[in-house]
Design a protein around this motif. Sequence first.
Motif, PDB file in Angstrom:
ATOM      1  N   UNK A  12       0.815  -1.213   0.000  1.00 47.89           N
ATOM      2  CA  UNK A  12       0.000   0.000   0.000  1.00 47.89           C
ATOM      3  C   UNK A  12       0.851   1.267   0.000  1.00 47.89           C
ATOM      4  N   UNK A  13       2.199   1.081  -0.058  1.00 47.15           N
ATOM      5  CA  UNK A  13       3.079   2.237   0.030  1.00 47.15           C
ATOM      6  C   UNK A  13       3.832   2.458  -1.265  1.00 47.15           C
ATOM      7  N   UNK A  14       4.308   3.684  -1.438  1.00 49.10           N
ATOM      8  CA  UNK A  14       5.099   4.068  -2.606  1.00 49.10           C
ATOM      9  C   UNK A  14       4.333   3.787  -3.895  1.00 49.10           C
ATOM     10  N   UNK A  15       3.121   4.303  -3.996  1.00 52.44           N
ATOM     11  CA  UNK A  15       2.322   4.129  -5.207  1.00 52.44           C
ATOM     12  C   UNK A  15       2.855   5.065  -6.292  1.00 52.44           C
ATOM     13  N   UNK A  16       3.150   4.564  -7.500  1.00 49.16           N
ATOM     14  CA  UNK A  16       3.673   5.436  -8.560  1.00 49.16           C
ATOM     15  C   UNK A  16       2.700   6.570  -8.884  1.00 49.16           C
TER      16      UNK A  16
END
Length: 256
Positions: A12-16
């Motif tokens: 759920x982290x570092x979504x482009x």
Amino acid sequence: MCSTVDLTYIAKWAIPCDENGAFLAPGTPPSPPAECPADDWTPFCNHVEFEAAEFLFCKDQMSASHIDTLLDLWAATLAKHNNHPPFANHQDLYHTINSIPLGDVPCQSFVVKFCGDKPDVDVPPWMNGSYDVWYRDPHDVVHNMLANPMFADEMDYRPYRKYNLATDEHQWKDFMSADWAWDQVDEISKDPDTDGATFVPVVLSSDKTTVSVGTGNNEYYPLYLSIGNVQNNVHHAHRDAIAIIGFLAMQKVIFI
């Protein structure tokens, strides 16, 4: 030896996202970098200015006084044509070079001195001295590291946990595989406004360097910066993953 990454939480982290911060759909490739026109010499006005700056500063490495002399002679030959040389003086040349939007972050400086209470007698020399501090904007330095295309395949945008499938042992390799990075993201995730953000740990280090040849044995304290997202093999090879952001020159105090 086989290994896997636990994606239970970190997915759920570092979504482009695009350059405006809007999240991209899964599988969307990044936008290609914008191409500059062939006649764009920013911040130079034209090709001649660029070539003159490259020759004076890079190829010949001419001193400031010699640059001023050359530009004065150049200006004298152009005066009858109501024209002028590419630069007014060495300060104009340096200012133009420092305003180039590509490359390293330019250095800035300020002076520090002791402003507290001083003893009535036997005032230590350092209390009366002033000291130059040179620095580069840490935010811009980190931005350049994150934007460096050479790190695209050698950077971790989110913390992860890696296990040996044969032994179920937790393996640590790069900074973002550490429990500390994982725990920090747990804390950051409590703020809903950070959803999709990338955790960028800033790593600082410093040491003392003494230069005695022609400097009176001055001591220098450089401050280095890197980010934990870059993988260890890049750090070991440097490759612009470590940058100096501060430089404090200390005059050696001699007590008699």
